[in-house]
Design a protein around this motif. Structure first.
Motif, mmCIF file in Angstrom:
data_model
loop_
_atom_site.group_PDB
_atom_site.id
_atom_site.type_symbol
_atom_site.label_atom_id
_atom_site.label_comp_id
_atom_site.label_asym_id
_atom_site.label_seq_id
_atom_site.Cartn_x
_atom_site.Cartn_y
_atom_site.Cartn_z
ATOM 1 N N GLU A 177 43.863 19.968 59.361
ATOM 2 C CA GLU A 177 45.154 20.027 60.037
ATOM 3 C C GLU A 177 46.328 20.207 59.090
ATOM 4 O OE1 GLU A 177 45.247 16.391 62.188
ATOM 5 O OE2 GLU A 177 43.709 17.006 63.645
ATOM 6 N N ALA A 178 46.074 20.278 57.775
ATOM 7 C CA ALA A 178 47.167 20.284 56.802
ATOM 8 C C ALA A 178 48.051 21.512 56.948
ATOM 9 C CB ALA A 178 46.612 20.199 55.383
ATOM 10 N N ALA A 179 47.463 22.693 57.096
ATOM 11 C CA ALA A 179 48.267 23.909 57.203
ATOM 12 C C ALA A 179 49.162 23.867 58.433
ATOM 13 C CB ALA A 179 47.356 25.134 57.254
ATOM 14 N N GLY A 180 48.647 23.357 59.530
ATOM 15 C CA GLY A 180 49.445 23.261 60.736
ATOM 16 C C GLY A 180 50.612 22.296 60.611
ATOM 17 N N GLU A 181 50.495 21.326 59.721
ATOM 18 C CA GLU A 181 51.588 20.376 59.482
ATOM 19 C C GLU A 181 52.590 20.901 58.453
ATOM 20 O OE1 GLU A 181 50.030 16.576 58.423
ATOM 21 O OE2 GLU A 181 48.823 16.389 60.255
ATOM 22 N N GLY A 182 52.277 22.045 57.834
ATOM 23 C CA GLY A 182 53.196 22.639 56.880
ATOM 24 C C GLY A 182 52.846 22.417 55.424
ATOM 25 N N TRP A 183 51.743 21.705 55.139
ATOM 26 C CA TRP A 183 51.385 21.450 53.745
ATOM 27 C C TRP A 183 50.895 22.728 53.079
ATOM 28 C CZ3 TRP A 183 52.881 16.961 51.907
ATOM 29 C CH2 TRP A 183 52.946 15.844 52.742
ATOM 30 N N PRO A 184 51.321 23.029 51.856
ATOM 31 C CA PRO A 184 50.823 24.214 51.138
ATOM 32 C C PRO A 184 49.358 24.052 50.795
ATOM 33 C CG PRO A 184 52.228 22.892 49.709
ATOM 34 C CD PRO A 184 52.333 22.290 51.070
ATOM 35 N N GLU A 185 48.658 25.183 50.676
ATOM 36 C CA GLU A 185 47.228 25.151 50.374
ATOM 37 C C GLU A 185 46.967 24.674 48.951
ATOM 38 O OE1 GLU A 185 43.308 28.116 50.539
ATOM 39 O OE2 GLU A 185 45.326 28.905 50.915
ATOM 40 N N PHE A 186 47.863 24.999 48.009
ATOM 41 C CA PHE A 186 47.703 24.603 46.611
ATOM 42 C C PHE A 186 47.951 23.098 46.505
ATOM 43 C CE2 PHE A 186 49.471 25.195 42.036
ATOM 44 C CZ PHE A 186 48.246 24.858 41.493
ATOM 45 N N VAL A 187 46.877 22.327 46.296
ATOM 46 C CA VAL A 187 46.996 20.872 46.378
ATOM 47 C C VAL A 187 47.871 20.284 45.283
ATOM 48 C CG1 VAL A 187 44.793 20.607 47.574
ATOM 49 C CG2 VAL A 187 44.844 20.518 45.064
ATOM 50 N N ASN A 188 48.091 21.024 44.226
ATOM 51 C CA ASN A 188 48.914 20.510 43.138
ATOM 52 C C ASN A 188 50.350 20.250 43.589
ATOM 53 O OD1 ASN A 188 48.895 19.659 40.466
ATOM 54 N ND2 ASN A 188 49.594 21.619 39.672
ATOM 55 N N ILE A 189 50.846 21.031 44.560
ATOM 56 C CA ILE A 189 52.249 20.888 44.963
ATOM 57 C C ILE A 189 52.508 19.559 45.659
ATOM 58 C CG2 ILE A 189 54.093 21.845 46.404
ATOM 59 C CD1 ILE A 189 52.988 24.626 45.757
ATOM 60 N N PRO A 190 51.829 19.226 46.768
ATOM 61 C CA PRO A 190 52.096 17.919 47.381
ATOM 62 C C PRO A 190 51.830 16.755 46.436
ATOM 63 C CG PRO A 190 50.871 19.321 48.883
ATOM 64 C CD PRO A 190 50.859 20.013 47.559
ATOM 65 N N SER A 191 50.800 16.890 45.592
ATOM 66 C CA SER A 191 50.479 15.810 44.677
ATOM 67 C C SER A 191 51.616 15.563 43.683
ATOM 68 C CB SER A 191 49.196 16.144 43.918
ATOM 69 O OG SER A 191 48.869 15.126 42.990
ATOM 70 N N LYS A 192 52.161 16.631 43.116
ATOM 71 C CA LYS A 192 53.247 16.467 42.155
ATOM 72 C C LYS A 192 54.516 15.958 42.835
ATOM 73 C CE LYS A 192 50.904 17.828 38.573
ATOM 74 N NZ LYS A 192 50.455 16.830 37.572
ATOM 75 N N VAL A 193 54.791 16.437 44.053
ATOM 76 C CA VAL A 193 55.943 15.910 44.798
ATOM 77 C C VAL A 193 55.776 14.408 45.006
ATOM 78 C CG1 VAL A 193 57.170 15.949 47.006
ATOM 79 C CG2 VAL A 193 56.476 18.104 45.927
ATOM 80 N N GLY A 194 54.566 13.983 45.334
ATOM 81 C CA GLY A 194 54.315 12.560 45.513
ATOM 82 C C GLY A 194 54.550 11.751 44.254
ATOM 83 N N GLN A 195 54.177 12.295 43.096
ATOM 84 C CA GLN A 195 54.417 11.588 41.836
ATOM 85 C C GLN A 195 55.917 11.407 41.579
ATOM 86 O OE1 GLN A 195 52.263 14.093 39.026
ATOM 87 N NE2 GLN A 195 50.675 12.529 38.820
ATOM 88 N N VAL A 196 56.661 12.480 41.739
ATOM 89 C CA VAL A 196 58.104 12.397 41.491
ATOM 90 C C VAL A 196 58.767 11.479 42.516
ATOM 91 C CG1 VAL A 196 60.243 13.704 41.289
ATOM 92 C CG2 VAL A 196 58.117 14.672 40.411
ATOM 93 N N ALA A 197 58.331 11.560 43.761
ATOM 94 C CA ALA A 197 58.900 10.695 44.797
ATOM 95 C C ALA A 197 58.653 9.226 44.481
ATOM 96 C CB ALA A 197 58.308 11.057 46.154
ATOM 97 N N ALA A 198 57.483 8.897 43.922
ATOM 98 C CA ALA A 198 57.201 7.516 43.545
ATOM 99 C C ALA A 198 58.181 7.022 42.485
ATOM 100 C CB ALA A 198 55.760 7.397 43.048
#
Length: 276
Positions: A177-198
């Motif tokens: 369901e990730a693509a339908g929620e708008g998450w990019p396919e390249f997993v590095n992007i959400p992961s890095k956003v999560g690190q900076v957000a932390a």
């Protein structure tokens, strides 16, 4: 007082260059902890360190093991009274051939929950004047995600909320369901956003006290580095060696001057990268 430094993911690439750089730039009586999750690789990395002035010690550390992370933080607090430099550099790599749903569980566990486990354990033992640096990426800017996902990070007020967002993303990848929620396919992007957000969440909580005590909490982008993790994904033309990339991070970790504008931000080569 002796300076105490710790690097995660330190048996190769940038992590090893950071350990070696710290060991050369710190002095006798100082200690640099080289950590990793494989005993043989950690031991081999220790043998490769050259030109060290500070003592280099090794510790096994798998950031997916919260008890082990907490135990090492207690060890450094008991043995040294805390730590002066933490370079949170661990990274569980993927390759283009990987199917996201098959790798997303351990990927999030190491790269995101591992980052927040380290923050929870080691920020409380960071001594006055200390530097806590999360090695991330320019991909970790919120602008890399579609606007509908921004509130999941900007509205978060605790590390628990950031963890919940990353686990929800993991579950969306697993369910398809990730693509339908708008998450990019390249997993590095959400992961890095999560690190900076932390980092940003904790910075809002700690800013006044940390700046008053000369501490710096920051995420960094080291730029493109020619490593085994990067080569499958990117053109390495003009990429830095790990030793070249380590210089800016070591300057940030060891420069006694504290630029308050860096606090809680994503920094690359001495400049803040905009978040929104």
């Amino acid at each position: 007082m002796s300076k105490i430094a710790l690097v995660t993911g330190a048996n190769q690439g940038l992590g090893f260059a950071l350990v070696e750089g710290l060991a050369r730039r710190l002095g006798p009586g100082d200690v640099v902890y080289l950590t990793g999750r494989d005993a043989d690789r950690v031991a081999a990395a220790h043998e490769r360190v050259t030109g060290a002035r500070a003592e280099v010690r090794t510790r096994l550390l798998d950031v997916r093991d919260g008890d082990a992370v907490a135990a090492l933080a207690r060890e450094l607090h008991t043995g040294h009274g805390g730590v002066d430099v933490v370079l949170s550099n661990h990274y569980l790599r993927t390759v283009p051939e990987d199917t996201p749903a098959e790798v997303i569980g351990p990927y999030v566990d190491a790269n995101n929950l591992g980052t927040t486990r380290m923050l929870r354990a080691f920020l409380p033992v960071l001594r006055p004047g200390g530097r806590y640096i999360v090695v991330s990426s320019a991909l970790g800017r919120l602008r890399r995600l579609p606007p509908e996902l921004h509130p999941r990070f900007d509205a978060a007020g605790t590390l628990e909320e950031i963890d919940a967002t990353m686990l929800a993303w993991r579950d969306a990848v697993l369910s398809g369901e990730a693509a339908g929620e708008g998450w990019p396919e390249f997993v590095n992007i959400p992961s890095k956003v999560g690190q900076v957000a932390a980092v940003r969440v904790l910075a809002r909580q700690r800013r006044t006290e940390d700046l008053a005590n000369g501490r710096l909490l920051v995420a960094t982008c080291p730029g493109m580095i020619d490593t085994a993790s990067s080569r499958p994904w990117f053109d390495m033309t003009g990429a830095q060696t790990p030793q070249e990339a380590a210089v800016a991070l070591l300057d940030l970790a060891l420069d006694p001057g504290l630029d308050p504008a860096f606090y809680g931000e994503l920094v690359q080569f001495g400049k803040v990268l905009p978040w929104p």
